[in-house]
Design a protein around this motif. Structure first.
Motif, PDB file in Angstrom:
ATOM      1  N   LEU A  15      44.662  38.008  41.425  1.00 51.04           N
ATOM      2  CA  LEU A  15      44.387  39.257  40.809  1.00 51.04           C
ATOM      3  C   LEU A  15      44.919  39.321  39.484  1.00 51.04           C
ATOM      4  CD1 LEU A  15      45.048  42.241  43.011  1.00 51.04           C
ATOM      5  CD2 LEU A  15      45.580  42.287  40.641  1.00 51.04           C
ATOM      6  N   SER A  40      42.137  34.815  47.801  1.00 58.23           N
ATOM      7  CA  SER A  40      43.300  34.909  48.543  1.00 58.23           C
ATOM      8  C   SER A  40      44.238  33.564  48.929  1.00 58.23           C
ATOM      9  CB  SER A  40      43.290  36.005  49.647  1.00 58.23           C
ATOM     10  OG  SER A  40      42.399  35.308  50.597  1.00 58.23           O
ATOM     11  N   VAL A  47      36.861  42.316  40.313  1.00 61.81           N
ATOM     12  CA  VAL A  47      36.516  43.126  41.577  1.00 61.81           C
ATOM     13  C   VAL A  47      37.718  42.673  42.534  1.00 61.81           C
ATOM     14  CG1 VAL A  47      33.766  43.203  41.174  1.00 61.81           C
ATOM     15  CG2 VAL A  47      34.964  41.155  42.458  1.00 61.81           C
ATOM     16  N   ALA A  48      37.500  43.368  43.715  1.00 57.03           N
ATOM     17  CA  ALA A  48      38.528  43.322  44.701  1.00 57.03           C
ATOM     18  C   ALA A  48      38.863  41.779  45.029  1.00 57.03           C
ATOM     19  CB  ALA A  48      38.135  43.933  45.978  1.00 57.03           C
ATOM     20  N   ILE A  49      40.116  41.685  45.807  1.00 56.06           N
ATOM     21  CA  ILE A  49      40.431  40.193  46.200  1.00 56.06           C
ATOM     22  C   ILE A  49      39.440  39.845  47.017  1.00 56.06           C
ATOM     23  CG2 ILE A  49      41.945  38.974  47.886  1.00 56.06           C
ATOM     24  CD1 ILE A  49      44.271  40.875  46.366  1.00 56.06           C
ATOM     25  N   ASN A  50      38.811  38.778  47.250  1.00 55.67           N
ATOM     26  CA  ASN A  50      37.667  38.150  47.941  1.00 55.67           C
ATOM     27  C   ASN A  50      36.469  38.975  47.912  1.00 55.67           C
ATOM     28  OD1 ASN A  50      39.520  36.174  48.610  1.00 55.67           O
ATOM     29  ND2 ASN A  50      39.853  37.016  50.728  1.00 55.67           N
ATOM     30  N   GLU A  65      48.582  35.719  48.791  1.00 55.82           N
ATOM     31  CA  GLU A  65      47.341  36.302  49.370  1.00 55.82           C
ATOM     32  C   GLU A  65      46.471  36.840  48.278  1.00 55.82           C
ATOM     33  OE1 GLU A  65      46.487  36.213  52.170  1.00 55.82           O
ATOM     34  OE2 GLU A  65      48.266  35.857  53.505  1.00 55.82           O
ATOM     35  N   LYS A 116      30.959  39.799  47.615  1.00 54.00           N
ATOM     36  CA  LYS A 116      29.722  40.573  47.890  1.00 54.00           C
ATOM     37  C   LYS A 116      29.728  41.864  46.605  1.00 54.00           C
ATOM     38  CE  LYS A 116      27.460  43.771  51.219  1.00 54.00           C
ATOM     39  NZ  LYS A 116      27.701  44.435  52.254  1.00 54.00           N
ATOM     40  N   ASN A 117      30.518  42.316  46.387  1.00 57.03           N
ATOM     41  CA  ASN A 117      30.852  43.384  45.174  1.00 57.03           C
ATOM     42  C   ASN A 117      30.320  42.808  43.761  1.00 57.03           C
ATOM     43  OD1 ASN A 117      30.997  45.580  46.755  1.00 57.03           O
ATOM     44  ND2 ASN A 117      33.061  46.102  46.196  1.00 57.03           N
TER      45      ASN A 117
END
Lengths: 154, 154, 154, 154, 154, 154, 154, 154
Positions: free
Chosen positions: B98, B88, B113-116, B93, B119-120
């Motif tokens: 993305l 981000s 995977v998701a923004i920031n 952001e 871990k995932n």
């Protein structure tokens, strides 16, 4: 050797990329045209860019859609100006290509024009060459006059 | 040699990228970590990816912000899975990162995977290795159970 | 039993989901295909996922549009990789599906590909299996070469 | 048994979800509160919803951020109204949660309120009960009057 | 008198709004239908809402596009549930209507469904009435079963 | 006379615009700096641009926020390259400035860099001059090498 | 009686709305200020607007955030110009208010200014009065000159 | 001389701009129409605006798409109201034009109407003139009545 290289990320983008070529022809500027992808033919892309630079090339125009990395990939290997044209392929109508082309990190700029703005990419390339070519500068001044006159009596 | 390579596009992103490393450690999976940029050190990036592949590496996790090309640049040179983490950094952001990471052209996927979501990214890397490692699969089943139990009596 | 399960949230999405199936066939990877919704047939969805896991299944590809929860619902019950394909049904052209698929909470990743990127979902599934299958890895290296050669002399 | 169930996807969202609880208390409506995730504790979520329905529960309020599937997961198993509150956790400030909560497929609605609109979720739950409870309806009419009077002489 | 009022902001939206009416008919719920605009016929809108309330009406379904204020205008004068359907008229495909409908201030909720989600608006209205009508609740349980069965053997 | 003109739409933007100036100094390129608004001092803006052109100026860098018209206003009166820097002032974090700067009509391009990308604007200006200045080109090649070396052993 | 009415949807917005009042004072234009909500005090809002019109009022300035219906609600009952100021309250930073204020249906315009642009709302109100007031027009010409002079020697 | 000037940024936008003209004709308000671009014929644009002002013109309506600077350019040279109509040309459907038109800096407002809202631009121009013209005000009151009556018995 040509001073301008137009690279398109896929063959299906060639018709819209030709908008840049037409402008260069109008201004009498020679160019080369190639199709190469930052992701599918990465080494070919680097080779094209390096050969173009070694041959005295001055400006690259790169057009791509989606996660449009082509202009950035060219800029990574080219010390002179790279013009990026975000193309509107895909469901997001070029918003993805726009951000992928323009939001370059510090140190490696891409001169981004409007979505599908291949004609303006051509003019910008001419403007760049015109910074050291009085003849081209005259032609650009003439071009601006004609744009202006087009609006007279309307 | 490590089966996972975590690459970060800049040193300032290392703290968030370590989220992936921590997960790998919890699952007992070895990894290497490197900093390299698709645009500022493009050849080093390609070298890192190729050496990792030649050394038997299995999965790359690449995190970058802005016009985030790092995961795509890795995927261009790596035949096995590349996981992209949009970061981000910047005013948008992570929306730019993305789209630059996920909207890859046909033929060269990036598993985004998701923004920031570092871990995932780590968990996904473990899941990929677990497709051929019963021990890791057991650990993932155990991990899911713990996630579940965390919610009991709340 | 098949190593890959392709789930589509509605029958109308089957034609686009078949893009993933075609890739798997090209690589000689067996797959099953099912239609089930996270919201309209939630128990069937869970059953499909659990049976697939018990039968030794390795990777799920889930495609859905709008509030696309299907990949996430699969990931909630499956310890191995889930690939999510956001589909562009509806007025927002897949932006809704993209965010619903990708922005998963910590602990439960979904490997998201581009909007309508079913072909890349298939390739990513092959890449995951190839982390433990030299034969598939060879085919992927070959595939990358062909992508590359496609651009020669253009 | 309580007629309203408030579910929060994570403990960190409890403070904002309590906005709904406070409203219910003001209107003298009993409620239960639970923490459960659609992705991390999917079976617990289904159990909570089914028990609540079997116990005569009437309305569920579900709040979640990011790929906010909680309200949809509840709606998949509950034949009566589910109110979804998109929460603003994460870098996208709730746009992801908003679309994940509201863009439900045909057949399974979620009654979505504003981002972080837990207070309005509580009022909507009261309004739903008031469709068969004259006393609550009177209180709502009184509530609207007070909102109105608040603006007098300003 | 009917328990449900469907209001459409313009006659051109009637065909899509009829999606809500059809669902109500399937469930055997009576409804009235009217066309009135929050901006072009504001007094008529208020009158419709007040008469409906005085006549014992229970739920309003309001559909509008662009700066979609109709559901909010109804909610300002109605103490019971108002369901808002953002319609996709105009160049922004309903994003404007979505935000205008859903982002209501504290104290005056609108239960928002998906863009053009008139069918779900109808189901939500039935769900609201079913909180005090066992017969309707049974029908909803039956409806959910049929949704489910639709997916069998696919 | 200086070959580069940096214009800022307001004094409050000067600190961020100085990022461009610093780069030009590093490369030994002279520049002028001025503050003028396309909307508040339109004639001054035109005068600055024309005088700069008449004095032999080669490249304009224009930075503005909100409805950022400054680069476009310069481009309307300047036949050589104009670089636009969208600035992040205001609540939309530069998305407004980005689109106002980049989406120029056919015939009048603006070379747009990233939001707040003043450093890259400076580099792009140097790249443009370097198309006819071997010394600058050498410096750019050197600059790229240093960017690269920065990543070694990390 | 005052020619300008400034309405704010909530007391918390008064400080930003005062930006409009200050401008009116600078230009010597009388105004009234009131707080009223389209949704929480709808009848008071209509009364304020009608009384203002009957008293000879000429221009309304309405500021609201979120699902900002206030300007539209005023325009529904006022035949003369209504200026809308979208305010940035809430997580979406005014994008919701912007679309709710500006995307008015055919027949009922709202003259929308920038997000939080209360100062410009004041100037626009003065400009409207100045269409029939030479004295105010002179002041506006003077004001523009001062804006211009501000940039001299910078 | 006419009190209203309608300017269109390109001839292709004339058909949609005529929506404003038709409204003015219905209200018996004279207007002039011209085509001029802020970027392609900047001097002509300034001349048109100044002559219109010197001739006693009162309101300008300016419509443009993409990086829509026309209304802002007019406002820079005109002390009385400028109404901006963002047009939906281009791939972003008018979002670019909307932000370029509306997000004007402090001191230079543009009264922005909806995307393609030329009819409302015409009505707003009439409303502005009506602040000092009782006859026009009567016509607007009559117009509002007719809008209202249109909805009767529907």
């Amino acid at each position: 050797m040509a001073k301008i290289l137009i690279i398109s990320a896929s063959e299906s983008d060639l018709p819209v990329m030709e908008g840049a070529g037409k402008v260069l022809e109008e201004f009498g500027v020679e160019y080369e045209m190639a199709v190469s992808s930052a992701h599918r033919s990465p080494e070919r892309t680097v080779d094209l860019v390096k050969k173009f630079h070694n041959g005295g090339g001055k400006v690259i125009i790169a057009g791509a859609g989606l996660a449009a990395h082509l202009a950035g990939a060219a800029a990574a290997h080219f010390p002179l100006p790279v013009i990026g044209v975000p193309l509107s392929g895909g469901k997001l109508e070029g918003i993805d290509a726009l951000l992928s082309t323009m939001q370059m990190p510090s140190g490696v700029p891409v001169a981004t024009v409007a979505i599908n703005g291949t004609k303006n990419a051509g003019i910008l390339a001419v403007q760049i060459l015109a910074t050291s070519d009085k003849n081209l500068e005259e032609k650009l001044i003439e071009y601006k006059k004609k744009l202006n006159e087009h609006f007279k009596n309307r």
